[in-house]
Design a protein around this motif. Structure first.
Motif, short mmCIF file in Angstrom:
data_model
loop_
_atom_site.label_atom_id
_atom_site.label_comp_id
_atom_site.label_asym_id
_atom_site.label_seq_id
_atom_site.Cartn_x
_atom_site.Cartn_y
_atom_site.Cartn_z
N PHE A 27 42.50 49.99 67.20
CA PHE A 27 43.61 49.73 68.11
C PHE A 27 44.04 48.28 68.01
N LYS A 28 45.24 48.00 68.48
CA LYS A 28 45.78 46.63 68.47
C LYS A 28 46.10 46.20 69.90
N ILE A 29 45.95 44.94 70.17
CA ILE A 29 46.31 44.37 71.47
C ILE A 29 47.80 44.06 71.43
N VAL A 30 48.56 44.74 72.29
CA VAL A 30 50.01 44.58 72.31
C VAL A 30 50.42 43.36 73.11
N LEU A 55 38.33 38.84 71.95
CA LEU A 55 36.89 38.72 72.16
C LEU A 55 36.39 39.80 73.12
N LEU A 56 37.18 40.08 74.16
CA LEU A 56 36.80 41.12 75.12
C LEU A 56 36.92 42.52 74.53
N ALA A 57 37.87 42.72 73.64
CA ALA A 57 38.12 44.06 73.10
C ALA A 57 37.30 44.38 71.84
N CYS A 58 36.85 43.37 71.15
CA CYS A 58 36.17 43.57 69.87
C CYS A 58 34.77 44.14 70.07
N GLU A 59 34.45 45.12 69.25
CA GLU A 59 33.12 45.71 69.28
C GLU A 59 32.35 45.25 68.05
N LEU A 67 38.83 39.24 64.86
CA LEU A 67 39.55 39.03 66.13
C LEU A 67 41.05 38.92 65.87
N ASN A 68 41.44 38.21 64.83
CA ASN A 68 42.85 38.03 64.51
C ASN A 68 43.53 39.36 64.16
N ARG A 69 42.80 40.26 63.50
CA ARG A 69 43.37 41.56 63.13
C ARG A 69 43.60 42.46 64.33
N GLN A 100 48.96 30.51 73.61
CA GLN A 100 49.03 31.87 73.10
C GLN A 100 47.82 32.20 72.23
N HIS A 101 47.40 31.26 71.40
CA HIS A 101 46.20 31.47 70.59
C HIS A 101 44.97 31.66 71.49
N PHE A 102 44.89 30.86 72.54
CA PHE A 102 43.74 30.95 73.46
C PHE A 102 43.72 32.31 74.16
N VAL A 103 44.86 32.74 74.65
CA VAL A 103 44.95 34.06 75.30
C VAL A 103 44.60 35.16 74.31
N ASN A 104 45.15 35.09 73.11
CA ASN A 104 44.84 36.10 72.09
C ASN A 104 43.36 36.12 71.76
N PHE A 105 42.75 34.94 71.66
CA PHE A 105 41.32 34.86 71.34
C PHE A 105 40.49 35.52 72.43
N ILE A 106 40.76 35.21 73.71
CA ILE A 106 39.99 35.79 74.81
C ILE A 106 40.18 37.30 74.86
N GLU A 107 41.41 37.77 74.73
CA GLU A 107 41.68 39.21 74.73
C GLU A 107 40.93 39.92 73.60
#
Length: 159
Positions: free
Chosen positions: A2-5, A37-41, A49-51, A28-35
């Motif tokens: 899945f992707k974070i929209v 990090l929380l979603a990555c298994e 994380l970037n993908r 924006q990079h910080f928000v994307n990183f935290i999101e």
């Protein structure tokens, strides 16, 4: 996969509480990183994380964020502690009968196999819960404030 929209409001609100001195792209990079990090298994890498981000930038921009952003580690830690304590006490400010602020300091042990001799912090520690006297593992201390229904671990240190 899945992707974070879009970032969640809770993460965005939390990061705004920190009041970091970051440009819009850095925020924006910080928000994307935290999101991410929380979603990555599983294992977490910058590339993985970037993908996870739908409208991602080039991976070099994501890694440059960590290398060239102007924050100070101590300032970031102080801002996080301030935001966490404020969040724990938030409901108490308007309460007719305030709740007591409780702070627990707890030591815990994470058992490790005896074969993990190359992990520096593992050692034999006294263990009263097992009734055997000593157990092999990592011991750490936490400071955990609680007020009403809110609590958060503030500090974790290896013993």
């Amino acid at each position: 996969m899945f992707k974070i929209v879009a970032p969640t409001q809770a993460v965005t609100k939390f990061l705004l509480l920190l009041k970091l001195n970051l440009s819009k792209p850095q925020q924006q990079h910080f928000v994307n990183f935290i999101e991410a990090l929380l979603a990555c298994e599983g294992t977490k890498t910058i590339a993985k994380l970037n993908r996870l981000i739908l409208d991602t930038t080039d991976q070099s921009a994501f890694t440059d964020f960590f290398t060239y952003s102007p924050w100070d580690n101590h300032e970031l830690r102080h801002a996080m502690l301030h935001a966490f304590v404020g969040w724990v006490l938030e409901d108490n400010r308007s309460a007719l009968i305030p709740n007591a602020l409780m702070i627990s300091i707890d030591d815990s042990k994470s058992p490790k196999p005896k074969t993990s001799v190359h992990f520096e912090v593992t050692s034999w520690h006294f263990d009263t819960t097992e009734g055997r006297g000593f157990a092999y593992g990592v011991v750490f201390l936490t400071v955990h404030p609680a007020c009403g229904t809110r609590s958060v671990p503030l500090a974790l240190r290896l013993y």
